[in-house]
Design a protein around this motif. Structure first.
Motif, mmCIF file in Angstrom:
data_model
loop_
_atom_site.group_PDB
_atom_site.id
_atom_site.type_symbol
_atom_site.label_atom_id
_atom_site.label_comp_id
_atom_site.label_asym_id
_atom_site.label_seq_id
_atom_site.Cartn_x
_atom_site.Cartn_y
_atom_site.Cartn_z
ATOM 1 N N GLY A 144 -104.930 -2.596 28.842
ATOM 2 C CA GLY A 144 -106.065 -3.560 28.585
ATOM 3 C C GLY A 144 -107.092 -2.797 28.736
ATOM 4 O O GLY A 144 -107.403 -1.800 29.334
ATOM 5 N N GLY A 145 -108.262 -3.335 28.145
ATOM 6 C CA GLY A 145 -109.643 -2.901 28.261
ATOM 7 C C GLY A 145 -109.739 -1.380 27.793
ATOM 8 O O GLY A 145 -110.664 -0.752 28.044
ATOM 9 N N GLN A 146 -109.025 -0.913 26.943
ATOM 10 C CA GLN A 146 -108.765 0.371 26.445
ATOM 11 C C GLN A 146 -108.886 1.215 27.708
ATOM 12 O O GLN A 146 -109.171 2.607 27.264
ATOM 13 C CB GLN A 146 -109.484 0.642 25.316
ATOM 14 N N TRP A 147 -108.612 0.833 28.864
ATOM 15 C CA TRP A 147 -108.504 2.027 29.790
ATOM 16 C C TRP A 147 -106.828 2.510 30.196
ATOM 17 O O TRP A 147 -106.627 3.443 30.782
ATOM 18 C CB TRP A 147 -108.893 1.070 31.474
ATOM 19 N N PHE B 94 -102.629 -7.455 22.278
ATOM 20 C CA PHE B 94 -104.161 -7.418 21.856
ATOM 21 C C PHE B 94 -105.041 -8.397 23.008
ATOM 22 O O PHE B 94 -105.855 -8.838 22.759
ATOM 23 C CB PHE B 94 -104.449 -8.116 20.582
ATOM 24 N N GLY B 95 -104.353 -8.233 24.307
ATOM 25 C CA GLY B 95 -105.045 -9.357 25.355
ATOM 26 C C GLY B 95 -104.462 -10.590 25.560
ATOM 27 O O GLY B 95 -104.599 -11.109 26.784
ATOM 28 N N GLY B 96 -103.628 -10.927 24.457
ATOM 29 C CA GLY B 96 -102.819 -12.220 24.805
ATOM 30 C C GLY B 96 -101.706 -12.083 25.793
ATOM 31 O O GLY B 96 -101.400 -13.160 26.114
ATOM 32 N N LYS B 97 -101.406 -11.084 26.004
ATOM 33 C CA LYS B 97 -100.133 -10.694 27.232
ATOM 34 C C LYS B 97 -100.828 -10.171 28.485
ATOM 35 O O LYS B 97 -100.131 -9.503 29.265
ATOM 36 C CB LYS B 97 -99.041 -9.957 26.467
ATOM 37 N N LEU B 98 -101.989 -10.303 28.834
ATOM 38 C CA LEU B 98 -102.572 -9.738 29.947
ATOM 39 C C LEU B 98 -102.021 -10.721 31.264
ATOM 40 O O LEU B 98 -102.061 -10.047 32.075
ATOM 41 C CB LEU B 98 -104.099 -9.708 29.918
ATOM 42 N N PHE B 99 -101.754 -11.767 30.732
ATOM 43 C CA PHE B 99 -101.493 -12.840 32.064
ATOM 44 C C PHE B 99 -100.017 -13.384 31.674
ATOM 45 O O PHE B 99 -99.707 -13.409 30.206
ATOM 46 C CB PHE B 99 -102.381 -13.861 31.954
ATOM 47 N N PRO B 100 -99.270 -13.826 32.531
ATOM 48 C CA PRO B 100 -97.978 -14.315 32.250
ATOM 49 C C PRO B 100 -98.199 -15.916 31.589
ATOM 50 O O PRO B 100 -99.540 -16.588 31.763
ATOM 51 C CB PRO B 100 -97.378 -14.879 33.647
ATOM 52 N N ARG B 101 -97.347 -16.174 30.724
ATOM 53 C CA ARG B 101 -97.826 -17.462 29.969
ATOM 54 C C ARG B 101 -96.629 -18.335 30.182
ATOM 55 O O ARG B 101 -95.613 -17.995 30.832
ATOM 56 C CB ARG B 101 -98.196 -17.289 28.407
ATOM 57 N N GLN C 191 -98.375 -6.916 29.173
ATOM 58 C CA GLN C 191 -99.251 -5.743 29.357
ATOM 59 C C GLN C 191 -99.613 -5.335 30.640
ATOM 60 O O GLN C 191 -99.938 -4.088 30.758
ATOM 61 C CB GLN C 191 -100.553 -6.079 28.662
ATOM 62 N N MET C 192 -99.644 -6.117 31.923
ATOM 63 C CA MET C 192 -100.086 -5.975 33.134
ATOM 64 C C MET C 192 -98.974 -6.238 34.181
ATOM 65 O O MET C 192 -99.010 -7.203 34.560
ATOM 66 C CB MET C 192 -101.360 -6.520 33.388
ATOM 67 N N ILE C 193 -98.115 -5.238 34.453
ATOM 68 C CA ILE C 193 -96.981 -5.569 35.186
ATOM 69 C C ILE C 193 -97.356 -6.173 36.460
ATOM 70 O O ILE C 193 -97.011 -7.186 37.076
ATOM 71 C CB ILE C 193 -96.103 -4.531 35.228
#
Ligand code: MOS
Length: 734
Positions: free
Chosen positions: A509-512, A244-251, A213-215
């Motif tokens: 993210g965050g509906q922004w 849905f927020g689960g891909k805001l961060f690398p996993r 979600q957040m490159i």
């Protein structure tokens, strides 16, 4: 472009293309199965090998030894990476637990190895041959037993605690009082597309074709974890099958693909296996919440208090369930408190409307209960306590706040006046029928966002930004913005997203994402218009861009002519001043739900739903509606089905697949409507838009709970509302 004073009239206000219900420009790719998702990008790099992730079988403790012998000798195996041979790795900033565990184990299914092989089947077969000897320790897995040990923890929206006036004295003195405890369970994002990455090295340069979600966050994070310079990491994520927020961060998929590729000396693809997703990645943490409301006999809130407890791994974060209670209802005396307990369950983190989603599940039942104590209609009680200013800082007005209008409009459209306020009195055959309502609330966040726009000599406008489209419609609203600004039809706009080589956007993210990313495109287009005007000899303040032409007075020149000698491009960023400090920017809505509850079995069926939302300018009613009805559906899941079941002895989520983690299907959602109120918010950006995608889930579950109460007279305060929680108290309908 710095946005520091309220927006005035600008080319977006023409609404020739922005504001129209345009179908998704990426729709044909999606519906024909040709949109390239991370794991399917077979053509981006040759010779891709397959990685299979091994998760820890204990929740807490240490690996005493790992025997890789048999696995290494298995057919097709190219490399096996564990913490022993991975080299030095930084923990990174964004995740709480390490993405590659060992020898210390922090949670169940924490990745401890990746097996790389020629085929997926070979990697999977070899992974079964790894023998791990663990020294397990007893962990803490039960939030309810740890409330006394929990510590204050700040939330995304502010400090852990807030206090205004004298809550304790005024609550004690209030003639009508509610003091109730609610709970929400651990929930999973359960997105369709699992976390997946293809990694390839070229010398010391790493490319990750991934689902994220957040490159920009993740480019920096991967560089930090791997000890690399950020410019040597490239991420590409043009399509995301739900985040849905689960891909805001690398996993773990991203890190293990990178490490696997380095060890195997060839590109490696890794998708987290579905049974691993629920314990390996993040989830929405469970909460226990206490709400106290005191009011005068005529329904004015005098004291309101909200405390919330959640748990996380050491060093983790609290769920922000109290966030909306700081802003939603008036009342002179107030307090909120957030407490975090240490748990050894998998990491808790953001999931759609983190904070408000769980907070509204509790608060909006409490409000319904309080209205009943007062003998008031629950909508009238909310309207009586509506406020146009931040209740904690009355000098700050809301930029726009149409909560009352949302309720009035919704009540009219849904037929609220036909609701029987006496619970358990409406019967339709075997069904007890009830109606419930709840407010929706989610903040609107401003965050800088950049884009590059190029005009070519065929009159094609190409937008490039690292913004992502996680199923939300980013491609489409960005194309609409560029088309409106440059005065060209939508077909003349190309949008390229999700590549870290592009200018840094707000991300998803965050509906922004919607408001900020389009505002960044607006800023870049303003610059491109100036360049075009200058090139063609127009005064840019007077030039009009329409129908593929630039016009002023009686002179008209085709837009493409500005690019006749090779193309023009412009890049800019929207940056924000202090309008979000001076004005509280939030989005509002009202949810209405009708349920039927089987009089004998207590089976609950949603019969119809309506959401009325006020969220600034709606850039595309079709894609925005899809976001809201999707969020409403997710809210029904939260109300009736979703729960990660904790094994409190060994510390893992038992129902770790899509068969046992239940979410609504079409048959569960028979009739949904949604309606946007007219609104433009000049404080939010030149687009005058705000977010809707998280607003839509906030309050839904409480509206369902309130409808179940209205149908049966049984008040369930612990989600999900399953029939076992109703059965004992069901009315005798003999
Ligand atoms: Mo959202 S939970 O910030 O992707």
């Amino acid at each position: 472009m710095k946005f520091e004073s309220p927006a005035t009239t600008n080319p977006i206000d023409q609404l020739k293309i922005v504001g129209q219900s345009v179908s998704r420009i990426d729709g044909p790719l999606k519906t024909t199965g040709t949109a390239p998702y991370a794991y399917e990008r077979h053509d981006v790099v040759a010779n891709q090998a397959y990685g299979y992730v091994v998760g820890s079988a204990i929740a807490k403790g240490r690996i005493k030894s790992i025997d890789l012998g048999a696995a290494k000798a298995a057919p097709g195996v190219l490399a096996i990476v564990t913490a022993d041979n991975a080299g030095k790795l930084d923990k990174g900033r964004l995740n709480t637990a390490k993405l590659l565990g060992g020898p210390e184990i922090q949670h169940y299914h924490q990745a401890i190895a990746v097996v790389v092989a020629e085929t997926f089947e070979q990697a999977r077969a070899a992974a079964q041959l790894i023998r791990v000897d663990y020294a397990a320790e007893q962990g803490a897995f039960d939030l309810a037993s740890l409330l006394d040990k929990a510590k204050p923890n700040p939330i995304t929206a502010g400090p852990a605690d807030t206090a205004v006036g004298d809550f304790a004295a005024n609550f004690a003195a209030a003639p009508v009082r509610l003091d109730a405890r609610y709970s929400t369970p651990d929930e999973a994002h359960a997105m369709m597309e699992p976390h997946a990455t293809i990694a390839a090295w070229e010398g010391d340069k790493l490319t990750l074709w991934t689902s994220n979600q957040m490159i920009a966050w993740n480019k920096a994070e991967m560089a930090k974890i791997l000890g690399m310079r950020a410019e040597n990491v490239r991420l590409d994520s043009p399509f995301v099958g739900g985040g849905f927020g689960g891909k805001l961060f690398p996993r773990a998929d991203a890190l293990l693909a990178a490490l696997g590729a380095r060890a195997a000396k060839r590109p490696v693809k890794v998708a987290l296996q579905r049974p691993l997703m629920f314990n390996n990645t993040t989830h929405r943490p469970a909460t226990i919440q206490r709400i106290r409301i005191g009011a005068t006999r005529d329904g004015k809130i005098t004291a309101i208090g909200h405390e919330s407890w959640s748990g996380d791994l050491p060093g983790g974060k609290a769920d922000g369930a109290v966030a909306q209670t700081r802003l939603l209802y008036a009342g002179a005396h107030r307090m909120t408190a957030t407490r975090l307990a240490t748990l050894d369950l998998p990491e808790g983190n953001a999931m759609r409307a983190p904070g408000e989603a769980t907070g509204m599940m509790a608060l909006e039942i409490a409000v319904d209960e309080m209205a009943e104590k007062l003998g008031m209609d629950p909508i009238e009680f909310r309207i009586l306590n509506d406020t146009q200013v931040d209740p904690e800082k009355p000098e700050r007005p809301f930029s726009q706040r149409q909560l009352t209008e949302c309720f009035r409009t919704g009540a009219e459209r849904f037929g609220w006046s036909k609701r029987n306020p006496q619970p358990g009195r409406v019967r339709d055959g075997r069904w007890l029928v009830g109606i419930g309502a709840a407010a929706a609330f989610r903040n609107n966040l401003l965050t800088k966002s950049a884009a590059r726009v190029r005009l070519d000599n065929g009159g094609i406008v190409t937008v490039e930004t690292d913004m992502t489209d996680i199923g939300t419609g980013s491609y489409t609203i960005i194309a609409q913005t560029a088309a409106e600004m440059m005065g060209v039809p939508l077909e003349k706009v190309k949008v390229r997203l999700g590549d870290s080589a592009f200018p840094v956007s707000a991300g998803s993210g965050g509906q922004w994402g919607g408001n900020n990313s389009t505002a960044g495109v607006y800023a870049a287009c303003v610059k491109l218009r100036e360049a075009v005007a200058q090139k063609l000899g127009f005064n840019s303040a007077e030039a009009e861009f329409a129908d593929g032409e630039v016009r002023s007075g009686n002179r008209r020149v085709p837009l493409a002519q500005a690019a006749a000698d090779g193309g023009l491009s412009a890049e800019d960023e929207i940056e924000y001043g202090d309008l979000a400090k001076k004005y509280q920017q939030s989005t509002f809505g009202a949810h209405f739900v009708e349920v039927g509850v089987d009089a004998a079995t207590a089976e609950i069926r949603v019969r119809r739903m309506l959401a009325v939302c006020a969220a600034g300018r709606i850039l595309n009613p079709k894609t925005a509606r899809s976001q809201v009805i999707g969020a409403m559906t997710m809210g029904v899941g939260a109300a009736l089905m979703e729960e990660l079941v904790v094994d409190k002895r060994t510390g893992f989520f038992v129902n770790h697949d899509l068969a046992a983690y239940e979410v609504p299907v079409h048959a569960d959602i028979p009739h949904q409507e949604m309606f946007f109120l007219d609104e433009t918010d000049p404080m939010s950006s030149p687009m005058k838009a705000k977010g809707v995608a998280e607003l839509g889930i906030c309050g839904v579950a409480a509206a369902v709970a309130n409808a179940v109460y209205n149908a049966t007279g049984v008040r369930v305060r612990d989600y999900p509302i399953t029939l076992d929680k109703l059965l004992e108290q069901m009315p005798d309908v003999g």
